[in-house]
Design a protein around this motif. Structure first.
Motif, PDB file in Angstrom:
ATOM      1  N   THR A 196      -6.879  12.660 -53.840  1.00 28.85           N
ATOM      2  CA  THR A 196      -5.516  12.088 -53.948  1.00 28.85           C
ATOM      3  C   THR A 196      -4.194  12.918 -54.251  1.00 28.85           C
ATOM      4  OG1 THR A 196      -5.636  10.998 -56.064  1.00 28.85           O
ATOM      5  CG2 THR A 196      -6.580   9.813 -54.474  1.00 28.85           C
ATOM      6  N   GLY A 197      -4.551  14.090 -54.685  1.00 33.01           N
ATOM      7  CA  GLY A 197      -3.663  14.833 -55.626  1.00 33.01           C
ATOM      8  C   GLY A 197      -3.091  14.440 -56.964  1.00 33.01           C
ATOM      9  N   ILE A 198      -3.830  13.611 -57.461  1.00 38.72           N
ATOM     10  CA  ILE A 198      -3.502  13.184 -58.972  1.00 38.72           C
ATOM     11  C   ILE A 198      -3.623  14.275 -59.949  1.00 38.72           C
ATOM     12  CG2 ILE A 198      -5.516  12.074 -59.395  1.00 38.72           C
ATOM     13  CD1 ILE A 198      -1.977  10.691 -60.259  1.00 38.72           C
ATOM     14  N   ARG A 199      -2.714  14.706 -60.717  1.00 41.54           N
ATOM     15  CA  ARG A 199      -2.918  15.561 -61.863  1.00 41.54           C
ATOM     16  C   ARG A 199      -3.990  15.150 -62.732  1.00 41.54           C
ATOM     17  NH1 ARG A 199       0.568  19.696 -61.135  1.00 41.54           N
ATOM     18  NH2 ARG A 199       2.429  19.306 -60.048  1.00 41.54           N
ATOM     19  N   THR A 228      -4.930   5.773 -54.019  1.00 42.44           N
ATOM     20  CA  THR A 228      -3.778   6.459 -54.460  1.00 42.44           C
ATOM     21  C   THR A 228      -3.102   5.661 -55.553  1.00 42.44           C
ATOM     22  OG1 THR A 228      -3.740   7.924 -52.608  1.00 42.44           O
ATOM     23  CG2 THR A 228      -1.989   7.999 -54.048  1.00 42.44           C
ATOM     24  N   HIS A 266      -2.531   6.500 -59.529  1.00 40.78           N
ATOM     25  CA  HIS A 266      -1.234   6.527 -59.823  1.00 40.78           C
ATOM     26  C   HIS A 266      -1.010   5.710 -61.363  1.00 40.78           C
ATOM     27  CE1 HIS A 266       3.088   6.706 -59.216  1.00 40.78           C
ATOM     28  NE2 HIS A 266       2.955   7.199 -60.299  1.00 40.78           N
ATOM     29  N   PHE A 306       1.515  13.698 -59.295  1.00 41.44           N
ATOM     30  CA  PHE A 306       0.674  14.232 -58.246  1.00 41.44           C
ATOM     31  C   PHE A 306       0.874  15.861 -58.013  1.00 41.44           C
ATOM     32  CE2 PHE A 306       1.022   9.852 -57.228  1.00 41.44           C
ATOM     33  CZ  PHE A 306      -0.306   9.712 -56.981  1.00 41.44           C
TER      34      PHE A 306
END
Length: 319
Positions: A265-268, A297, A301, A315
């Motif tokens: 998802t690109g989440i940090r 996502t 988040h 993200f």
């Protein structure tokens, strides 16, 4: 001396008990002891404690994934325990050793006619005929491993797949240590993991064409007629495989499957976000939503906000 099986946890909320500390860390492996230190006079928590694992690997995983996590009202700080007495003894011994070395060097003459007294490398270093050697920056083992992994993955890809290299490396390097080693030495195993990583990548890039089963390297060319599986059947199979396990084991087994989708998802801080989701959301809900990019996502988040209290920079940029 650092004890790599014993973790030092500080910045604990004063209401955290030893039992809660044990429960918090036991998902990572066999715990020998977990204790919150208390003031002997007031019996109140001192705000720090220790968790001792049986295996170094479990302690390392706990340190990486729990450091900075929000526990009750505070973000805890996790590090390896360093024995103070041993450290002081080591520092004293090192100081004495350095003093003795300086004394020995001051007594050595470096006349060209004189026979070498010191080892050759020390003599060359100190001899006026040779300039001082330049410091060469050390490369960490992890950096070397990722570089080798990148080269191994690149060798498996066709020309049109090269553009996915960064994402593949990012996903595959999150595997467990043993699986990561197999990727470097077993091309067939690496090929399988590349295929699994492609499943995640293309599920999230092209959800309308995604498939739930592990694809081949050329899976992007499959059409609907070639694939009769569905996400629901895959989820049912996953949940069925978890039956009979304890809750903690279910989380660990399902977490291995679930984590790449969270990361995609690109989440940090994907590991911490994954743990938070496993602890706060029923596994059934996670399983049925992990193939839905939009829903997952949002869940990731929300978990990030609950952990860090801030939604900015949640993200990372995906290429």
């Amino acid at each position: 001396m650092i004890d790599y099986t014993n973790l030092y946890i500080k910045n604990l909320d004063i209401n955290v008990t030893s039992a809660e500390l044990f429960k918090l860390f036991r998902v990572f492996g066999h715990i020998i002891s977990a204790r919150v230190m208390k003031d002997p006079n007031t019996s109140l928590s001192k705000g720090y404690g220790f968790v001792s694992f049986k295996r170094m690997e479990d302690a390392r995983d706990a340190l990486i994934q729990m450091n900075g996590c929000l526990v009750q009202t505070k973000h805890i700080i996790v590090s390896y325990h360093e024995h103070k007495k041993t450290v002081q003894q080591y520092q004293k011994m090192q100081t004495e050793r350095n003093r003795q070395m300086m004394k020995n060097k001051s007594e050595v003459s470096y006349s060209p006619e004189q026979k070498l007294i010191q080892p050759w490398h020390e003599t060359i270093w100190m001899h006026p005929m040779y300039p001082p050697m330049q410091n060469i920056p050390a490369v960490s083992p992890m950096t070397l491993q990722i570089q080798k992994l990148r080269e191994a993955i690149d060798s498996q890809l066709l020309d049109y797949q090269k553009k996915d290299l960064n994402e593949l490396v990012d996903l595959i390097q999150s595997l467990k240590k043993r699986e990561l080693s197999l990727c470097l030495f077993n091309p067939a195993f690496l090929k399988q993991k590349i295929a699994e990583a492609y499943e995640v990548i293309y599920l999230f890039k092209y959800p309308e064409n995604s498939i739930a089963t592990t694809p081949s390297l050329d899976h992007r060319h499959l059409n609907d007629d070639d694939n009769d599986s569905s996400p629901n059947s895959s989820v049912a199979a996953i949940l069925s495989s978890l039956e009979g396990m304890t809750l903690n084991k279910k989380k660990r087994v399902f977490g291995d499957i679930f984590f790449p989708y969270v990361k995609a998802t690109g989440i940090r801080h994907a590991p911490k976000v994954t743990i938070h989701l496993l602890d706060t959301v029923p596994l059934d809900d996670l399983a049925f939503n992990m193939y839905d990019k939009k829903t997952l996502t949002k869940m990731a988040h929300q978990a990030y906000i609950e952990i860090y209290g801030d939604e900015s920079n949640a993200f990372r940029e995906l290429h």
